[in-house]
Design a protein around this motif. Structure first.
Motif, PDB file in Angstrom:
ATOM      1  N   ILE A  14       7.924   6.653   2.801  1.00  0.00           N
ATOM      2  CA  ILE A  14       7.993   7.795   1.201  1.00  0.00           C
ATOM      3  C   ILE A  14       9.256   7.718  -0.030  1.00  0.00           C
ATOM      4  O   ILE A  14       9.715   7.618  -1.097  1.00  0.00           O
ATOM      5  CB  ILE A  14       7.187   8.526   1.386  1.00  0.00           C
ATOM      6  N   ALA A  17      10.642   4.809  -1.155  1.00  0.00           N
ATOM      7  CA  ALA A  17      10.169   4.755  -2.895  1.00  0.00           C
ATOM      8  C   ALA A  17      10.485   6.517  -3.646  1.00  0.00           C
ATOM      9  O   ALA A  17      11.320   5.639  -4.453  1.00  0.00           O
ATOM     10  CB  ALA A  17       8.833   5.222  -2.583  1.00  0.00           C
ATOM     11  N   ARG A  20      14.591   4.903  -4.360  1.00  0.00           N
ATOM     12  CA  ARG A  20      14.613   4.070  -5.703  1.00  0.00           C
ATOM     13  C   ARG A  20      14.331   4.816  -6.550  1.00  0.00           C
ATOM     14  O   ARG A  20      14.938   4.190  -8.090  1.00  0.00           O
ATOM     15  CB  ARG A  20      13.515   3.156  -4.974  1.00  0.00           C
ATOM     16  N   GLN A  21      12.864   5.559  -6.727  1.00  0.00           N
ATOM     17  CA  GLN A  21      13.003   6.188  -8.074  1.00  0.00           C
ATOM     18  C   GLN A  21      13.804   7.129  -8.300  1.00  0.00           C
ATOM     19  O   GLN A  21      13.773   6.624 -10.118  1.00  0.00           O
ATOM     20  CB  GLN A  21      11.971   6.927  -8.225  1.00  0.00           C
ATOM     21  N   ARG A  57       1.606  17.329   4.248  1.00  0.00           N
ATOM     22  CA  ARG A  57       0.943  16.637   5.704  1.00  0.00           C
ATOM     23  C   ARG A  57       2.191  16.215   6.173  1.00  0.00           C
ATOM     24  O   ARG A  57       2.247  14.863   6.478  1.00  0.00           O
ATOM     25  CB  ARG A  57      -0.099  15.805   5.363  1.00  0.00           C
ATOM     26  N   PHE A  85      -2.904  14.381  -1.248  1.00  0.00           N
ATOM     27  CA  PHE A  85      -4.104  14.827  -1.413  1.00  0.00           C
ATOM     28  C   PHE A  85      -4.625  15.752  -2.647  1.00  0.00           C
ATOM     29  O   PHE A  85      -4.234  17.142  -2.152  1.00  0.00           O
ATOM     30  CB  PHE A  85      -5.462  15.198   0.194  1.00  0.00           C
ATOM     31  N   PRO A 106       0.973   8.512  -5.214  1.00  0.00           N
ATOM     32  CA  PRO A 106       1.612   7.930  -5.788  1.00  0.00           C
ATOM     33  C   PRO A 106       2.016   8.454  -7.088  1.00  0.00           C
ATOM     34  O   PRO A 106       1.732   8.786  -7.846  1.00  0.00           O
ATOM     35  CB  PRO A 106       1.746   6.362  -5.196  1.00  0.00           C
TER      36      PRO A 106
ATOM     37  N   GLY B 183      -7.790  11.211   6.648  1.00  0.00           N
ATOM     38  CA  GLY B 183      -6.855  10.699   6.772  1.00  0.00           C
ATOM     39  C   GLY B 183      -5.808   9.571   6.261  1.00  0.00           C
ATOM     40  O   GLY B 183      -4.781   8.650   6.022  1.00  0.00           O
ATOM     41  N   GLY B 185      -6.935   8.290   3.576  1.00  0.00           N
ATOM     42  CA  GLY B 185      -5.796   8.678   2.071  1.00  0.00           C
ATOM     43  C   GLY B 185      -5.063   8.085   1.747  1.00  0.00           C
ATOM     44  O   GLY B 185      -3.645   7.877   1.528  1.00  0.00           O
ATOM     45  N   HIS B 186      -3.790   8.928   2.761  1.00  0.00           N
ATOM     46  CA  HIS B 186      -2.988   9.235   3.732  1.00  0.00           C
ATOM     47  C   HIS B 186      -2.509   7.673   4.254  1.00  0.00           C
ATOM     48  O   HIS B 186      -1.469   7.010   3.120  1.00  0.00           O
ATOM     49  CB  HIS B 186      -2.766   9.880   4.270  1.00  0.00           C
ATOM     50  N   ASN B 189      -2.134   5.699   0.714  1.00  0.00           N
ATOM     51  CA  ASN B 189      -1.185   6.140  -0.398  1.00  0.00           C
ATOM     52  C   ASN B 189       0.524   5.700  -0.078  1.00  0.00           C
ATOM     53  O   ASN B 189       0.874   5.931  -0.865  1.00  0.00           O
ATOM     54  CB  ASN B 189      -1.185   7.551  -0.380  1.00  0.00           C
ATOM     55  N   ASN B 190       0.313   5.844   1.443  1.00  0.00           N
ATOM     56  CA  ASN B 190       2.052   5.370   1.552  1.00  0.00           C
ATOM     57  C   ASN B 190       2.404   3.714   1.586  1.00  0.00           C
ATOM     58  O   ASN B 190       3.165   3.966   0.311  1.00  0.00           O
ATOM     59  CB  ASN B 190       2.260   5.384   3.300  1.00  0.00           C
ATOM     60  N   LEU B 192       1.021   2.822  -0.663  1.00  0.00           N
ATOM     61  CA  LEU B 192       1.177   2.032  -2.520  1.00  0.00           C
ATOM     62  C   LEU B 192       2.136   2.956  -2.721  1.00  0.00           C
ATOM     63  O   LEU B 192       2.295   2.118  -3.978  1.00  0.00           O
ATOM     64  CB  LEU B 192      -0.289   3.240  -2.664  1.00  0.00           C
ATOM     65  N   TYR B 193       2.181   4.182  -2.868  1.00  0.00           N
ATOM     66  CA  TYR B 193       3.694   4.006  -3.609  1.00  0.00           C
ATOM     67  C   TYR B 193       4.637   3.387  -3.396  1.00  0.00           C
ATOM     68  O   TYR B 193       6.148   2.970  -3.959  1.00  0.00           O
ATOM     69  CB  TYR B 193       4.491   5.253  -2.145  1.00  0.00           C
ATOM     70  N   LEU B 194       5.488   2.800  -2.218  1.00  0.00           N
ATOM     71  CA  LEU B 194       6.279   1.961  -2.067  1.00  0.00           C
ATOM     72  C   LEU B 194       6.088   0.109  -2.875  1.00  0.00           C
ATOM     73  O   LEU B 194       6.565   0.365  -4.066  1.00  0.00           O
ATOM     74  CB  LEU B 194       6.008   0.794  -1.068  1.00  0.00           C
ATOM     75  N   LEU B 196       4.058   1.233  -5.938  1.00  0.00           N
ATOM     76  CA  LEU B 196       4.637   1.422  -7.326  1.00  0.00           C
ATOM     77  C   LEU B 196       5.738   1.834  -7.538  1.00  0.00           C
ATOM     78  O   LEU B 196       6.273   0.887  -8.351  1.00  0.00           O
ATOM     79  CB  LEU B 196       3.729   3.023  -7.176  1.00  0.00           C
ATOM     80  N   SER B 197       7.056   2.148  -6.448  1.00  0.00           N
ATOM     81  CA  SER B 197       8.317   1.863  -7.212  1.00  0.00           C
ATOM     82  C   SER B 197       8.224   0.623  -7.052  1.00  0.00           C
ATOM     83  O   SER B 197       9.803   0.559  -7.835  1.00  0.00           O
ATOM     84  CB  SER B 197       8.824   2.415  -5.523  1.00  0.00           C
ATOM     85  N   MET B 198       8.156  -0.248  -6.404  1.00  0.00           N
ATOM     86  CA  MET B 198       8.880  -1.761  -6.561  1.00  0.00           C
ATOM     87  C   MET B 198       8.611  -2.062  -7.529  1.00  0.00           C
ATOM     88  O   MET B 198       8.789  -2.674  -8.515  1.00  0.00           O
ATOM     89  CB  MET B 198       8.749  -3.010  -4.851  1.00  0.00           C
ATOM     90  N   GLU B 200       7.693  -0.702  -9.920  1.00  0.00           N
ATOM     91  CA  GLU B 200       8.804   0.143 -11.388  1.00  0.00           C
ATOM     92  C   GLU B 200       9.665  -0.333 -11.197  1.00  0.00           C
ATOM     93  O   GLU B 200      10.780  -0.568 -12.753  1.00  0.00           O
ATOM     94  CB  GLU B 200       8.802   1.165 -11.127  1.00  0.00           C
ATOM     95  N   ARG B 203      10.241  -4.141 -13.143  1.00  0.00           N
ATOM     96  CA  ARG B 203      10.035  -3.575 -14.858  1.00  0.00           C
ATOM     97  C   ARG B 203      10.811  -3.615 -15.001  1.00  0.00           C
ATOM     98  O   ARG B 203      11.573  -3.904 -16.690  1.00  0.00           O
ATOM     99  CB  ARG B 203       8.818  -2.636 -14.954  1.00  0.00           C
ATOM    100  N   TYR B 214      11.297  -7.467  -4.087  1.00  0.00           N
ATOM    101  CA  TYR B 214      10.901  -6.967  -4.215  1.00  0.00           C
ATOM    102  C   TYR B 214       8.913  -7.358  -4.314  1.00  0.00           C
ATOM    103  O   TYR B 214       8.064  -6.706  -3.606  1.00  0.00           O
ATOM    104  CB  TYR B 214      10.349  -5.703  -5.099  1.00  0.00           C
ATOM    105  N   ARG B 224      -1.576  -4.453   3.493  1.00  0.00           N
ATOM    106  CA  ARG B 224      -1.619  -3.720   4.548  1.00  0.00           C
ATOM    107  C   ARG B 224      -2.550  -2.246   4.089  1.00  0.00           C
ATOM    108  O   ARG B 224      -3.693  -2.389   4.756  1.00  0.00           O
ATOM    109  CB  ARG B 224      -0.164  -2.358   4.239  1.00  0.00           C
TER     110      ARG B 224
END
Lengths: 128, 393
Positions: A14, A17, A20-21, A57, A85, A106, B183, B185-186, B189-190, B192-194, B196-198, B200, B203, B214, B224
Motif C-alpha cells: 500500500i 502504491a 507511486r500515485q 486496520r 472496508f 483502492p 479479513g 477484503g483486506h 484490496n492490497n 488490487l491497490y498495487l 491500480l497504481s501500476m 495508472e 496509462r 509493471y 495473488r
C-alpha cells in the motif's frame, strides 16, 4: 521548503502504491509501518508534514488509536483515513474526531491527489 | 374310557349328580344330528325345557346364519371323529330360545355305543369372557396406535433436529465466512491497490521499460487475488454436497491454515504445520475445513501478543488424528466441558455467539470421530481430533 506526506500503513504494498500515485506531485513521501514509527517521524518533522494518510486496520496500535494520538500531539496536521472496508459508522466517528477525509482502498490516483491537496490547504488555514 | 366306566356300578347317584349338577352344559347328539340328552346347565343356558330339545336337530341351538357351516363341521367331524378339547381357538355362536345370540366354547367326544355313534359335547357360555377379551383387544389396538403415533412423532422430532443441526452448521459457517470476508477484503484490496497504481502509471507515462515491468507485476498481483478468491470459494461451498469423499487431512489443514492466515489478524502469531503422511478419512471436505478453521481461530484468539499455534497430524491403528496446540491463555478448570456447549462464550458480545466449538463437536461426532482437549491455564490448550480411517477397498 519541504512538503511531506506521511503514509502510515503496515502493508508495504500500500505504501508503495500511494507513493507511486503521489509521485507526480510536489510532495515528498515519508513512510511509517505503524503508529509508533509514525509518531517518531512526526516528532522529527512536525513542521513539514502537511498531511498524514493513515490506515485503519493495523496490528498492535490501531488506526483509531493512532488518529487519536495525532490529533492530540499535532492538532494542526490534517489526517486522511484510509480503509479497505467502507463503514459508515466509523466514517462518522472519524469525521467527528476532525479527520478531514475518509477514503476506501483502492483509491484512484486522481482522487487521492485531490484529497491530499485539499488537506494540505486545510493545513495552511490551520497554521495561519 | 376304561377306568371311569368301571365306576358306574359304584355310584350311579354320584354320576347323575355329576351330569345334572355340572356347571357346564352337557349335550349328547346322535348319529342323525338330533339331541338325545341335555343336562340342566345346558337347558338353563339356552332357555329350553328338556322336551323342547330332545329329538330336535342340534342346529336348533345354532343361529340361522351359522347353521349351514355347523352342518358342514358335523359332517367333517363324523367322517373322522376325534375328541376335541375345550379351549379351542374356534369361535362358535349359540342362539337361545328367546333369540339371543351368544358366544360359546365347545368340547366334543365321540362315543361308540350299542345304539350307534354318539357325540358328547360340553358347552359353556363365554359371553363375559368374550367381552373382556374384546375390551382387551381394543385396548391393545389403541395402545399400538398410540405407540405408532408416538414413534412417528419421535421420528419427526429427530428429523427436525437433524435439519436444525444442518442449518446451524450452515449459519455458523456463514458467520465464520463473515469473519473471513472482512479479513479477505483486506487480502484482496492490497494487491488490487498495487494493480491500480501500476495501471495508472502505465496509462500516464511513456516509459516502455516501466510498462513491461509493471505489466509483469500486475499479472503477479492478479494471480495473488485469484488465489485468495479461490480459497474463499472452496470454503464457502454450501452444505448441499452430500457426498462423502476421501479426504486427506493434511490438505484440509493446509487450506484452513491458509484461510486463517489470510483472514485473521494473526500478525504476531506463528502458525506452524507439521504433516505426517496419514490415511484418508471419509468425510465432507468443507465440514472438515470448517472444524479446523474454527479450532485454529480459537487458538489464535487465545494468544495475547506473540504466540504459536502448532498443528500436526498422525495416523495410528486405523485412526487419523490432528492436534492443534496454542500457546494462549488456556481454559480455566471447570470450563473444559462447557466450551462445547452452544452459546457458551468468554469473548465479548461482538465476537460471535459461541457456537463455534459446539458445531465443531457436532460435525466431528457425525463423522464418527472424537474431540478432546488438554489445557493448562497460562501455558495453552491442545485440541486432539480423531477420525476413523476410510476403509480401504
Amino acid at each position: 521548503m519541504h512538503h511531506h506526506v506521511l503514509i502510515v500503513d503496515d502493508e508495504k504494498d500500500i505504501r508503495t502504491a500511494i507513493r507511486r500515485q503521489l509521485s507526480g506531485t510536489h510532495f515528498e513521501i515519508l513512510e511509517a509501518e505503524g503508529a509508533e514509527q509514525a509518531m517518531e517521524l512526526l516528532g522529527a518533522n512536525a513542521l513539514t508534514v502537511d498531511v498524514i494518510i493513515c490506515d485503519v486496520r493495523m496490528p498492535r496500535i490501531s488506526g483509531v488509536e493512532a488518529v487519536d494520538y495525532f490529533r492530540r500531539k499535532h492538532p494542526t496536521t490534517p489526517i486522511i483515513v484510509l480503509t479497505g472496508f467502507p463503514d459508515l459508522d466509523l466514517a462518522v466517528d472519524f469525521m467527528k474526531e476532525g479527520v478531514v477525509d475518509y477514503l476506501v482502498k483502492p483509491v484512484e490516483k486522481e482522487k487521492l491527489v485531490e484529497a491530499v491537496q485539499q488537506a494540505a490547504k486545510q493545513r495552511k488555514i490551520f497554521e495561519s | 374310557m376304561g377306568e371311569s366306566m368301571q365306576q358306574d356300578n359304584i355310584s350311579e347317584k354320584l354320576l347323575r349328580l355329576a351330569v345334572h349338577a355340572s356347571p357346564s352344559g352337557i349335550l349328547i347328539v346322535g348319529g342323525d344330528g338330533c339331541i338325545v340328552f341335555a343336562n340342566q346347565a345346558l337347558l338353563d343356558m339356552f332357555g329350553y325345557s328338556s322336551d323342547e330339545l330332545l329329538g330336535h336337530p342340534i342346529e336348533l341351538l345354532v343361529p340361522d346364519e351359522d347353521a349351514e357351516v355347523h352342518r358342514r363341521h358335523r359332517r367333517t367331524f363324523d367322517a373322522s371323529p376325534s375328541p376335541r378339547n375345550m379351549g379351542g381357538r374356534e369361535h362358535f355362536n349359540g342362539v337361545s330360545k328367546d333369540g339371543r345370540i351368544f358366544p360359546v366354547e365347545i368340547g366334543l367326544r365321540p362315543c361308540e355305543t350299542e345304539e350307534g355313534g354318539l357325540v358328547v359335547a360340553t358347552v359353556i357360555d363365554i359371553s363375559e369372557r368374550k367381552l373382556i377379551e374384546d375390551r382387551l383387544r381394543r385396548h391393545e389396538e389403541s395402545l399400538e396406535d398410540l405407540v405408532e403415533e408416538r414413534t412417528r412423532e419421535l421420528q419427526e422430532v429427530q428429523l427436525e433436529k437433524e435439519q436444525v443441526l444442518d442449518q446451524l452448521i450452515q449459519s455458523e459457517k456463514l458467520t465464520a465466512i463473515g469473519t473471513l470476508v472482512s479479513g479477505i477484503g483486506h487480502e484482496i484490496n492490497n494487491p488490487l491497490y498495487l494493480v491500480l497504481s501500476m495501471a495508472e502509471t502505465i496509462r500516464d507515462e511513456d516509459d516502455i521499460y516501466s510498462r513491461r515491468e509493471y505489466g509483469d507485476e500486475i499479472v503477479k498481483q492478479c494471480r495473488r487475488i485469484a488465489e485468495t478468491v479461490k480459497n474463499l470459494s472452496q470454503y464457502a461451498r454450501p452444505c448441499g454436497s452430500h457426498d462423502l469423499q476421501n479426504v486427506d487431512l493434511n490438505e484440509s489443514v493446509a487450506a484452513a491454515v491458509q484461510a486463517a492466515k489470510q483472514s485473521l489478524q494473526s500478525g504476531d502469531i506463528e502458525i506452524r504445520q507439521k504433516s505426517r503422511p496419514v490415511d484418508a478419512i471419509l468425510a465432507k471436505p468443507e465440514e472438515i475445513q470448517q472444524v479446523l478453521f474454527n479450532v485454529i481461530r480459537n487458538g489464535i484468539q487465545a494468544c495475547t501478543g506473540k504466540g504459536v499455534v502448532a498443528i500436526d497430524t498422525f495416523s495410528k491403528d486405523n485412526r487419523v488424528s490432528v492436534r492443534i496446540r496454542d500457546s494462549g491463555t488456556g481454559i480455566p478448570a471447570g470450563n473444559e466441558k462447557k466450551i462445547f456447549d452452544p452459546f457458551f462464550t468468554t469473548k465479548g458480545p461482538d465476537d460471535g455467539e459461541g457456537l463455534g466449538l459446539y458445531i465443531v463437536r457436532q460435525i466431528v461426532t457425525r463423522h464418527g470421530g472424537t474431540i478432546d482437549l488438554v489445557s493448562d491455564c497460562g501455558s495453552g490448550t491442545t485440541f486432539i481430533i480423531e477420525f476413523p480411517a476410510a476403509d480401504r477397498e
